[in-house]
Design a protein around this motif. Structure first.
Motif, short mmCIF file in Angstrom:
data_model
loop_
_atom_site.label_atom_id
_atom_site.label_comp_id
_atom_site.label_asym_id
_atom_site.label_seq_id
_atom_site.Cartn_x
_atom_site.Cartn_y
_atom_site.Cartn_z
N GLU A 621 34.65 32.38 43.62
CA GLU A 621 34.99 32.52 45.03
C GLU A 621 34.12 33.55 45.76
OE1 GLU A 621 37.05 30.58 46.61
OE2 GLU A 621 37.59 29.49 44.79
N HIS A 624 35.58 35.55 48.89
CA HIS A 624 36.91 34.99 49.18
C HIS A 624 37.93 35.29 48.09
CE1 HIS A 624 35.34 32.84 52.66
NE2 HIS A 624 34.32 32.45 51.91
N ASN A 629 44.44 35.36 49.03
CA ASN A 629 44.26 34.05 48.41
C ASN A 629 44.94 33.98 47.05
OD1 ASN A 629 42.78 33.20 50.62
ND2 ASN A 629 40.81 33.77 49.70
N THR A 632 48.65 33.49 47.58
CA THR A 632 48.94 32.09 47.93
C THR A 632 48.95 31.21 46.69
OG1 THR A 632 47.86 32.46 50.06
CG2 THR A 632 48.20 30.17 49.37
#
Length: 654
Positions: A621, A624, A629, A632
């Motif tokens: 990633e 990111h 994230n 989530t």
């Protein structure tokens, strides 16, 4: 009174003596126990009976062997299936392993079974023999059973037909080759005798030959064929020498010399052999081989024509002579026979008679003919001949017995004579400097554990220069970067293997060179490691910058903190809590099955697997890879408790 006392003593002595061995009783008990062992498929009944029956060990073993043979005889008379007979033999093998019957018992039972059964059932029994070749070769069975197995196989070969039972005969020969070592004397032709029974049969009556008639008929038929009517594939074979009965007879007469090469040492036989050989080799030179297209057609016919037929002997029919001379494989067989014959005539064979000597003329002809045929095809056979001449010694070299040489008398004083003899138990090394160095730390193990011997740098120290050079703001050219130094690259790989989890992490990226790989690793480490230390600032500017940084950092909201990439410390702490739940989280981090299997193969520790998962996710990633994230993904995976704890950690750090 004295006599009555003696009688009572004898009775008491008789009552205390052990019971005597009874053969009928022991055989009856062993028979019943064997039936019970076969029924329950276990050796325990036989072991119990062997321990309970009185008598010496040899007496009980012989009785049990006899009981096995009696049961096998009854099963054969009752026409029991092969599985029952094999079960008895397997039980006997286990009995030998446990030491309750003699080592030759399984082989005796196999011989009885194969002697009494028809050939179709012998095939099934021999399959059992083939599967247990490792058992027969073990130390417990080999010396006791090798002669039994050899006799059993020879008896089977006498019963089998070489033409109808070819496969079965081949299996027996292969079994013997696997059972006995290559140097086994019983399977070797130590005296180099020839197989004179291998006679090649061909037509020796010229009046019954059809070669001359066939040649004239083909010549007459060829007169009727006009030019251009015959296709290329059907063109007749051109040959300057006609195939007649004389050529046929001379060609196949050579097989007798190949069968018995000793004839070549006789003058008359050598002249005949020389004459026939020159004519046959001349035919080989002048007779045209099959063209490539015809050979391909024959190969296709063999492939599509079903099962290929193999003949162990040459086919000597007159009708096949034309085809054989034009076949390259057939010619190769004949030429190989020539080479084998020549090698025997020229070679040094131990059992060859002293009268068998070639003349100079014969040696010269053999040498010229060998070069014409092929020069180096049989060089590897020389080792085989020398091995046979030496009496076929075993290939297994036994280790000589260890003979420890006598130690010479000491010329120097032993260490205990001078160690610790100095003042304050100081070890004297014979030199002032060596004595000083040794006594810095007399204990070798403690010296090795010293912190001053820790030569491996940390990742921060070693890669500090490379991280600075990788920063675009520093504008360092590629050729001046440390990662392009081969010595630096080698040390970097060793350090990464010891201290960084990225080294063993699978990746889909492909690197063309080591500097390219190291530059990628430097970028990853720059994100995880703390920034390099800067020079200490002095004055009011430093205080103002620190205060501004603290105010800016404290004013950041938790939402901003969750949008930043995760640090190495955060991943390390969260991997410990994630633990065994890493497998459930992996699909929601979009990890491939191959990557998951690689992580499972790399380590058995669930905490290490969790850490590798997070590192792989960060590599995938990049920027990111944020706590937001990850929270989530945890919620989607049903790991709400871990998501809530990660949220609390992020808020508390902000």
């Amino acid at each position: 009174m004295a006599s009555s006392a003696r009688v009572s003593e004898r009775r008491s002595a008789g009552a205390m003596s052990p019971p005597l061995f009874s053969l009928p009783e022991a055989r009856h008990r062993f028979t019943i126990s064997t039936r019970e062992a076969l029924h329950h498929k276990t050796l325990k009944p036989l072991l119990n009976a062997f321990n309970q029956i009185p008598g010496s060990e040899n007496e009980k073993k012989c009785t049990l062997d006899q009981a096995f043979r009696v049961i096998v005889e009854e099963e054969i008379i009752n026409k029991a299936p092969c599985e029952n007979l094999l079960a008895i033999i397997s039980l006997a093998i286990n009995g030998v392993t446990e030491g309750i019957c003699t080592a030759s018992t399984p082989f005796v039972l196999l011989g009885d079974v194969l002697d009494c059964l028809p050939l179709d059932q012998c095939d099934k029994i021999f399959t059992f023999v083939e599967k247990n070749v490792a058992t027969w070769k073990s130390n417990m069975f080999y010396s006791a059973g090798k002669n039994y197995l050899l006799r059993m196989c020879n008896d089977l070969l006498r019963r089998l037909s070489k033409s109808q039972n070819t496969v079965f005969c081949g299996r027996i020969q292969l079994f013997l080759a696997r059972l006995f070592p290559l140097s086994e004397k019983s399977g070797l032709n130590l005296q180099s005798q020839f197989n004179l029974e291998n006679v090649t049969v061909f037509n020796t009556n010229e009046h019954e030959s059809t070669l001359g008639q066939k040649h004239s008929e083909e010549r007459d038929e060829g007169m009727d064929v006009e030019e251009g009517e015959m296709g290329d594939d059907e063109a007749p074979t051109s040959c300057s020498i006609p195939i007649d009965y004389n050529l046929y007879r001379k060609f196949w007469s050579l097989q007798d010399y190949f069968r018995n090469p000793v004839q070549c040492y006789e003058k008359v036989s050598w002249k005949t052999f020389l004459k026939y050989s020159e004519e046959v080799l001349a035919v080989f030179k002048s007779y045209k081989l099959d063209d490539t297209q015809a050979s391909r057609k024959k190969l296709e016919e063999l492939k599509t024509g079903g099962e290929h037929v193999y003949f162990a002997k040459f086919l000597t029919s007159e009708k096949l002579m034309d085809l054989q001379l034009s076949d390259s494989n057939f010619r190769r067989h004949i030429l190989l026979q020539y080479l084998i014959l020549f090698q025997y005539l020229k070679g040094q064979v131990k059992f060859k008679s002293s009268n068998y000597v070639l003349t100079d003329e014969q040696s010269l002809w053999i040498e010229d003919t060998t070069k014409a045929v092929y020069q180096h095809i049989l060089n590897t056979e020389e080792n085989w001949n020398s091995w046979k001449n030496e009496g076929c010694p075993s290939f297994v070299k036994e280790r000589p017995p260890d003979s420890k040489p006598m130690r010479p008398a000491r010329k120097r004083p032993a260490p205990e004579d001078f160690l610790g003899k100095g003042p304050n138990k100081k070890i004297l090394m014979g030199n002032e400097e060596l004595t000083r160095l040794w006594n810095l730390c007399p204990d070798n193990m403690e010296a090795c554990k010293s912190e001053s011997r820790e030569y491996m740098p940390t990742l921060e120290e070693f890669f500090e220069e490379a991280i600075e050079q990788a920063d675009p703001e520093n504008m360092v050219e590629n050729k001046y970067k440390a990662v392009n130094n081969s010595n630096y690259g080698w040390r970097a790989l060793r350090l990464l293997a010891r201290r960084s989890p990225h080294f063993f992490q699978p990746t889909n990226q492909q690197f063309k060179s080591l500097p390219e790989y190291l530059e990628n690793m430097v970028i990853k480490l720059a994100k995880e490691l703390p920034p390099p230390s800067e020079e200490i600032k002095t004055g009011e500017d430093e205080d103002e910058e620190d205060n501004d940084a603290l105010l800016k950092e404290n004013n950041e909201s938790p939402e901003v903190q969750r949008d930043k990439p995760m640090t190495g410390e955060q991943m390390e702490a969260f991997a410990i809590r994630l633990g065994e739940h890493w497998r459930a989280l992996a699909p929601y981090l979009e990890m491939k099955d191959s990557d998951i299997r690689q992580i499972e193969a790399d380590s058995d520790d669930v905490k290490m697997r969790a850490k590798q998962l997070l590192v792989a996710w960060q590599d995938q990633e990049g920027a990111h890879a944020t706590p937001e994230n990850l929270i989530t993904a945890l919620s989607k995976a049903g790991l709400g408790d871990l998501a809530e704890s990660l949220t609390n950690d992020t808020d508390s750090s902000s």
